[in-house]
Scaffold this motif. Structure first.
Motif, PDB file in Angstrom:
ATOM      1  N   VAL A 152       6.381   6.787 -22.074  1.00 22.26           N
ATOM      2  CA  VAL A 152       5.875   7.776 -23.035  1.00 22.26           C
ATOM      3  C   VAL A 152       6.908   8.097 -24.109  1.00 22.26           C
ATOM      4  CG1 VAL A 152       5.002  10.119 -23.267  1.00 22.26           C
ATOM      5  CG2 VAL A 152       4.306   8.731 -21.341  1.00 22.26           C
ATOM      6  N   LEU A 188       0.262  10.317 -21.573  1.00 24.95           N
ATOM      7  CA  LEU A 188      -0.719   9.606 -20.746  1.00 24.95           C
ATOM      8  C   LEU A 188      -1.625  10.601 -20.036  1.00 24.95           C
ATOM      9  CD1 LEU A 188       1.650   6.963 -19.168  1.00 24.95           C
ATOM     10  CD2 LEU A 188      -0.060   6.587 -20.924  1.00 24.95           C
ATOM     11  N   ILE A 239      -5.158   3.239 -17.521  1.00 25.73           N
ATOM     12  CA  ILE A 239      -4.224   2.134 -17.733  1.00 25.73           C
ATOM     13  C   ILE A 239      -3.820   1.538 -16.387  1.00 25.73           C
ATOM     14  CG2 ILE A 239      -1.919   1.563 -18.606  1.00 25.73           C
ATOM     15  CD1 ILE A 239      -2.405   3.807 -20.723  1.00 25.73           C
ATOM     16  N   ARG A 240      -3.638   2.389 -15.378  1.00 27.22           N
ATOM     17  CA  ARG A 240      -3.267   1.882 -14.059  1.00 27.22           C
ATOM     18  C   ARG A 240      -4.395   0.998 -13.514  1.00 27.22           C
ATOM     19  NH1 ARG A 240      -1.362   6.457 -10.743  1.00 27.22           N
ATOM     20  NH2 ARG A 240       0.604   5.987 -11.762  1.00 27.22           N
ATOM     21  N   GLY A 288      -4.487  -2.525 -14.532  1.00 27.94           N
ATOM     22  CA  GLY A 288      -3.371  -3.374 -14.098  1.00 27.94           C
ATOM     23  C   GLY A 288      -2.050  -3.021 -14.736  1.00 27.94           C
ATOM     24  N   GLY A 289      -2.012  -1.901 -15.458  1.00 26.06           N
ATOM     25  CA  GLY A 289      -0.762  -1.514 -16.102  1.00 26.06           C
ATOM     26  C   GLY A 289      -0.473  -2.351 -17.331  1.00 26.06           C
ATOM     27  N   VAL A 290       0.781  -2.352 -17.735  1.00 27.93           N
ATOM     28  CA  VAL A 290       1.147  -3.049 -18.971  1.00 27.93           C
ATOM     29  C   VAL A 290       2.203  -4.104 -18.668  1.00 27.93           C
ATOM     30  CG1 VAL A 290       0.568  -1.118 -20.464  1.00 27.93           C
ATOM     31  CG2 VAL A 290       2.866  -1.285 -19.540  1.00 27.93           C
ATOM     32  N   LYS A 291       2.237  -5.124 -19.508  1.00 27.92           N
ATOM     33  CA  LYS A 291       3.213  -6.191 -19.293  1.00 27.92           C
ATOM     34  C   LYS A 291       4.242  -6.226 -20.410  1.00 27.92           C
ATOM     35  CE  LYS A 291      -0.162  -9.215 -21.419  1.00 27.92           C
ATOM     36  NZ  LYS A 291      -1.399  -9.907 -21.127  1.00 27.92           N
ATOM     37  N   ASP A 292       4.169  -5.266 -21.291  1.00 22.29           N
ATOM     38  CA  ASP A 292       4.966  -5.321 -22.507  1.00 22.29           C
ATOM     39  C   ASP A 292       5.438  -3.907 -22.820  1.00 22.29           C
ATOM     40  OD1 ASP A 292       5.970  -6.895 -24.459  1.00 22.29           O
ATOM     41  OD2 ASP A 292       4.036  -7.541 -25.242  1.00 22.29           O
ATOM     42  N   ASP A 293       6.343  -3.792 -23.754  1.00 20.06           N
ATOM     43  CA  ASP A 293       6.762  -2.478 -24.211  1.00 20.06           C
ATOM     44  C   ASP A 293       5.638  -1.894 -25.064  1.00 20.06           C
ATOM     45  OD1 ASP A 293       8.299  -0.307 -24.720  1.00 20.06           O
ATOM     46  OD2 ASP A 293       9.441  -1.253 -26.335  1.00 20.06           O
ATOM     47  N   VAL A 294       5.135  -0.735 -24.693  1.00 16.26           N
ATOM     48  CA  VAL A 294       4.038  -0.132 -25.451  1.00 16.26           C
ATOM     49  C   VAL A 294       4.617   0.851 -26.452  1.00 16.26           C
ATOM     50  CG1 VAL A 294       1.966   1.267 -25.303  1.00 16.26           C
ATOM     51  CG2 VAL A 294       2.469  -0.388 -23.521  1.00 16.26           C
ATOM     52  N   ARG A 295       4.246   0.691 -27.741  1.00 14.38           N
ATOM     53  CA  ARG A 295       4.759   1.593 -28.765  1.00 14.38           C
ATOM     54  C   ARG A 295       3.708   2.550 -29.292  1.00 14.38           C
ATOM     55  NH1 ARG A 295       9.538   0.795 -30.940  1.00 14.38           N
ATOM     56  NH2 ARG A 295       9.345   3.038 -31.057  1.00 14.38           N
ATOM     57  N   ARG A 355      -3.640   7.780 -18.016  1.00 17.30           N
ATOM     58  CA  ARG A 355      -2.713   7.190 -17.055  1.00 17.30           C
ATOM     59  C   ARG A 355      -3.492   6.376 -16.011  1.00 17.30           C
ATOM     60  NH1 ARG A 355       2.179   8.727 -15.745  1.00 17.30           N
ATOM     61  NH2 ARG A 355       2.070  10.688 -16.855  1.00 17.30           N
ATOM     62  N   ARG A 366       8.684   6.205 -25.682  1.00 18.60           N
ATOM     63  CA  ARG A 366       8.735   5.174 -26.725  1.00 18.60           C
ATOM     64  C   ARG A 366       7.545   5.283 -27.677  1.00 18.60           C
ATOM     65  NH1 ARG A 366      12.081   1.632 -28.239  1.00 18.60           N
ATOM     66  NH2 ARG A 366      10.822  -0.224 -27.935  1.00 18.60           N
ATOM     67  N   LEU A 367       6.598   6.161 -27.383  1.00 24.11           N
ATOM     68  CA  LEU A 367       5.358   6.163 -28.164  1.00 24.11           C
ATOM     69  C   LEU A 367       5.572   6.714 -29.569  1.00 24.11           C
ATOM     70  CD1 LEU A 367       2.665   7.268 -25.583  1.00 24.11           C
ATOM     71  CD2 LEU A 367       3.324   4.973 -26.288  1.00 24.11           C
ATOM     72  N   ILE A 368       4.892   6.082 -30.507  1.00 32.21           N
ATOM     73  CA  ILE A 368       4.963   6.499 -31.905  1.00 32.21           C
ATOM     74  C   ILE A 368       3.650   7.191 -32.252  1.00 32.21           C
ATOM     75  CG2 ILE A 368       4.988   5.644 -34.277  1.00 32.21           C
ATOM     76  CD1 ILE A 368       6.708   3.361 -33.289  1.00 32.21           C
ATOM     77  N   ILE A 384      -0.275   4.311 -28.219  1.00 29.19           N
ATOM     78  CA  ILE A 384      -1.512   4.404 -27.449  1.00 29.19           C
ATOM     79  C   ILE A 384      -2.501   5.119 -28.353  1.00 29.19           C
ATOM     80  CG2 ILE A 384      -2.621   5.349 -25.402  1.00 29.19           C
ATOM     81  CD1 ILE A 384      -0.016   5.098 -23.939  1.00 29.19           C
ATOM     82  N   ILE A 431       2.852  -1.548 -10.446  1.00 34.94           N
ATOM     83  CA  ILE A 431       2.240  -1.543 -11.773  1.00 34.94           C
ATOM     84  C   ILE A 431       3.197  -0.906 -12.780  1.00 34.94           C
ATOM     85  CG2 ILE A 431       0.372  -0.553 -13.132  1.00 34.94           C
ATOM     86  CD1 ILE A 431      -1.400  -0.896 -10.697  1.00 34.94           C
ATOM     87  N   LYS A 432       3.418  -1.620 -13.857  1.00 35.82           N
ATOM     88  CA  LYS A 432       4.291  -1.101 -14.911  1.00 35.82           C
ATOM     89  C   LYS A 432       3.455  -0.232 -15.838  1.00 35.82           C
ATOM     90  CE  LYS A 432       7.294  -2.605 -18.617  1.00 35.82           C
ATOM     91  NZ  LYS A 432       7.303  -3.608 -19.664  1.00 35.82           N
ATOM     92  N   MET A 433       3.913   0.976 -16.084  1.00 35.70           N
ATOM     93  CA  MET A 433       3.176   1.881 -16.963  1.00 35.70           C
ATOM     94  C   MET A 433       3.941   2.062 -18.274  1.00 35.70           C
ATOM     95  SD  MET A 433       0.407   2.716 -15.450  1.00 35.70           S
ATOM     96  CE  MET A 433      -0.186   4.234 -16.167  1.00 35.70           C
ATOM     97  N   PRO A 434       3.235   2.439 -19.350  1.00 31.36           N
ATOM     98  CA  PRO A 434       3.929   2.627 -20.633  1.00 31.36           C
ATOM     99  C   PRO A 434       4.968   3.732 -20.539  1.00 31.36           C
ATOM    100  CG  PRO A 434       1.545   2.665 -20.909  1.00 31.36           C
ATOM    101  CD  PRO A 434       1.794   2.689 -19.440  1.00 31.36           C
ATOM    102  N   LEU A 479      -0.785  -0.737 -28.286  1.00 31.08           N
ATOM    103  CA  LEU A 479      -0.173  -1.685 -29.209  1.00 31.08           C
ATOM    104  C   LEU A 479       1.282  -1.912 -28.819  1.00 31.08           C
ATOM    105  CD1 LEU A 479      -1.532  -0.507 -32.688  1.00 31.08           C
ATOM    106  CD2 LEU A 479      -2.476  -2.229 -31.159  1.00 31.08           C
TER     107      LEU A 479
END
Lengths: 347, 445
Positions: free
Chosen positions: A15, B338, B311-312, B315-322, B308, A17-19, B324, A10-13, B352
């Motif tokens: 942190v 998280l 989100i897990r 299924g987690g994320v498929k994109d770059d998260v900028r 955390r 990179r967060l704004i 939360i 599972i890919k997690m965000p 987002l």
């Protein structure tokens, strides 16, 4: 527990990179540049009508004025050590509006001078877009009108055929319909006003002001996009119509018909594109109505009894000056409150 | 009564309610929960457990500290491993209790069952306090306080807020579809406590299934269900009261000043469960959504679940998260970690991606008047923002900056990208500080 396995899958965000920012996190797509672009688009029918009626020279004047407006703004940005502000599109719009307010016969240097007055003296000296109290294009036009009256009132008749259009610029001057009805009351009976000509702009006047129908189309376009309030043109033109109708009713031989007043001169251009300028007109809907009615009254008074045949520019500039007062007088009171004494006295 | 009621102003952002069809899922028991003691407005709760104590699911962990406070209960059975602090969504450290699950999820003895219609009002009110119920729409104001209006403020209408006008969030929507009876039981308990006959439920018109179901279920309890125009912020208390009853809450006033009490449907469901099942508030429905999320959905998370884990589980994320966001995109708080626990007021966790977080540079105001037209409170955000930029907080106060509900409609619509609502939040803080200082000075003089 197989969390380690899941962690790998599972890919997690990330942190880092967060704004962090304040709400709202959504924003409507509107921006200043887009609004200005739409207004310019709405002016195009009237521009094309101007070129159709007054020839290719009208296009040349418009291009020259827009180019000088943009250049003056760049120059002002440099002198004032600001970031370049031409990207917002306001200089192009101001230049175009100024060109539409010039007669098709003006010499080139007048275009450049007018753009200087509009952009530098009308806008940049106050700090740039958003800070100018008066409509910059009208500042330019009125300064030229007062300073160079003979050049600014040298009107020519519109083209009559394709032959005219292809030939050199017309040199025969002709008074505008308003000048005719204003200056020569005793001959009014002899003047045959062709409403259809006024409606399609087939008469002498400034490049962009004669074609009522083209301005109407552009205005309705802006109203549909919710960029201008319909109350402004309706109240402005309505007020002029009512006052001139009363005058005409009282003395038909002294005053032209209300319809000819509505269709001629710069009224449509002013009502749809100048009295609706966001920066220099009131914020609230109620304030806009006050502004528009005020413009209508002043325009009518100047046209009927003033020494100038046309009063649209003056009326809008006068009401521009009153805008802060109108804003204070029409300030709404929030949901659940009553107006405070401070607001009452316009503190 | 199915004409669409509404208020004046507001905006219509993209709804983005992609998770509206996902049924509420129940997550597995986690290894540990970090339960904050300050999940409400007011004084943080005072821990009543020690490190090493064994606790059961639903057992009291911290007791209220004063009237405007609320107790906190254990989300599962296990051991108290630490009394510490954790990061809250505002970015501040808040006291918290870490529970290590024993995996058995043993339930503590439930509180005695009550009847929402026939039990004594005081008993029901006591239960709302004991169950630790707070406003679950986002404000997290202790519900007991809301249900205790002073005697000089008679209440005649209870309003249930099922509007969910924040884009993206679907938690209340799913709750209305899946647990309408708990909402109605809670509504009846509140009506009994307040002694009111008239109960109204407002739902935005973009949830026709919820309107239909609630209308059907509510009919036998004499609860009116109204469909409301889809317009943000329809769910703001003052706007909702106006849309449903036509009453205008006075400036600086509370709903009780117009004889109303507003409860979120999530809060009502929690009250219903506390009354009919004897269950304290330790879990809530939260939407985990956003374009980067693999499986957006609605979850019944226990309080103390880290973002955390949320989100897990999705299924987690498929994109770059900028970004939360805790809550919705219009009023939610963007968070920096998280390791923030789901709390009683966490209505959503929104992620987002890069393409959705355009950062703007503000331009000068072009006086287009959109902020005026959008402001649901009828204020003049453009003028206020210029006053505030010039540090004229005195003028801003005269121009009613304190009436701002911070909905963000002004900033949302501003073509010059001015930080209007952000200015107003700052001015409100300055004015509040000034008023506090003035109040502190008075007794001495």
């Amino acid at each position: 527990m197989n969390t380690d396995l899941e962690n790998n899958e599972i890919k997690m965000p990330d942190v880092s990179r967060l704004i962090i920012s304040g709400a709202p996190h959504y924003h409507s797509p509107d921006e200043i540049r887009g609004i200005m672009f739409m207004v310019i688009l709405a002016l195009l029918p009237a521009c094309l009508a101007g070129i159709w009626h007054f020839g290719i020279r009208a296009l040349w004047i418009m291009l020259l004025t827009v180019a000088s407006a943009v250049s003056w703004e760049v120059l002002a940005n440099k002198v004032m050590k600001q970031r370049l502000s031409v990207g917002d599109g306001t200089a192009i719009l101001t230049g175009l509006l100024l060109a539409m307010n010039l007669p098709p016969t003006v010499p080139e240097w007048v275009c450049v001078l007018g753009a200087f007055i509009a952009i530098v003296l009308g806008k940049m000296v106050y700090g740039g877009m958003g800070y100018n109290p008066f409509n910059p294009a009208l500042v330019g036009r009125v300064a030229l009108l007062l300073g160079l009256p003979s050049i600014m009132t040298r009107f020519v008749p519109p083209m009559h055929s394709m032959w005219d259009w292809c030939s050199a610029a017309n040199t025969v001057t002709q008074a505008t319909p308003l000048v005719l009805t204003h200056a020569t009351p005793h001959t009014r009976a002899e003047i045959v006003v062709d409403y259809m000509d006024l409606f399609i702009g087939h008469c002498s006047g400034c490049i962009g002001e004669t074609c009522f129908i083209a301005l109407l189309v552009g205005g309705i376009f802006l109203i549909c996009l919710n960029l201008i309030r319909w109350q402004v043109p309706v109240c402005y033109i309505g007020t002029v119509f009512i006052i001139t109708a009363i005058a005409h009713r009282v003395s038909p031989s002294d005053y032209a018909t209300p319809l000819s007043h509505v269709l001629s001169g710069g009224l449509a251009l002013g009502a749809f594109f100048m009295a609706t300028d966001m920066v220099t007109t009131p914020l609230s809907r109620a304030g806009s109505v006050v502004f528009a009615v005020g413009c209508g009254i002043i325009t009518s008074v100047i046209r009927l009894w003033g020494s100038y045949p046309e009063g649209v520019s003056f009326s809008i500039l006068i009401m521009n000056a009153l805008t802060p007062l109108i804003d204070k007088a029409t300030a709404g009171h929030p949901f659940g409150t009553v107006r405070t004494a401070a607001q009452e006295v316009g503190k | 009564m199915f004409n669409q009621l509404h208020f004046y102003g507001g905006v219509h952002p993209a709804e983005g309610k992609v998770a509206h069809a996902s049924p509420i899922a129940t997550p597995p028991i986690l290894e540990s929960y970090t339960v904050p003691c300050a999940q409400h407005i007011g004084a943080p709760a005072q821990p009543v457990v020690q490190k090493g104590d064994k606790v059961l699911k639903g057992q009291l962990l911290a007791k209220p500290n004063g009237f405007v406070s609320a107790p906190v209960h254990s989300p599962t059975s296990g051991e108290v491993v630490e009394l510490t602090t954790c990061l809250g969504p505002m970015g501040n450290q808040i006291p918290a209790i870490i529970i290590k699950s024993d995996g058995e999820d043993k339930v503590a003895e439930p509180m005695p069952l009550l009847d929402p219609a026939n039990s004594a009002p005081d008993e029901l009110k006591q239960r709302v306090g004991d169950a630790g119920i707070v406003g679950m729409g986002g404000a997290s104001f202790p519900t007991l306080v809301k249900l205790s209006p002073p005697p000089n403020k008679p209440i005649d209408t209870l309003i249930l807020n099922g509007v969910e006008c924040e884009p993206c969030l679907t938690a209340d929507h799913r709750l209305m579809l899946e647990n309408p009876d708990a909402i109605l039981a809670g509504a009846r308990a509140c009506a009994t406590i307040l002694g009111v006959k008239k109960v109204m439920l407002g739902i935005e018109a973009n949830k026709p299934d919820a309107v239909a179901l609630m209308t059907e279920r509510a009919a036998k309890f004499d609860i009116e269900v109204h469909q409301l125009k889809v317009r943000y912020p329809q769910g703001a208390e003052k706007q909702l009261i106006y849309a449903l009853t036509g009453r205008v809450v006075p400036s600086g006033g509370l709903p009780m000043d117009v004889k109303c009490v507003v409860q979120n449907v999530g809060t009502a469901a929690a009250i219903g469960e506390a009354v009919t099942l004897g269950k304290p508030l330790y879990e809530r429905v939260t939407t985990v959504t956003g374009t980067p999320v693999v499986n957006p959905g609605n979850w019944r998370f226990r309080v103390g679940t880290f973002y955390r884990e949320a989100i897990r589980l999705s299924g987690g994320v498929k994109d770059d998260v900028r970004k939360i966001i805790s809550g919705g995109p219009m009023m939610g708080l963007s968070v920096c970690s998280l390791d923030i626990p789901v709390m009683k007021n966490t209505s959503g966790i929104l992620l987002l991606s890069e393409s959705e977080i355009v950062q703007y540079e503000p331009h000068p105001c072009i006086r287009c008047g959109r902020c005026n037209d959008n402001c649901p409170m009828g204020m003049m955000p453009g003028i206020l923002s210029e006053q505030i930029e010039n540090m004229r907080y005195d003028l801003a106060e005269e121009w009613h900056v304190m009436d701002c509900i911070e909905c963000g409609c002004c900033s949302f619509g501003c073509p010059a990208h001015r930080p209007l609502v952000q200015h107003m939040k700052r001015a409100k803080a300055v004015v509040v500080a000034k008023r506090k200082a003035a109040a502190a000075k008075k007794p001495k003089a």
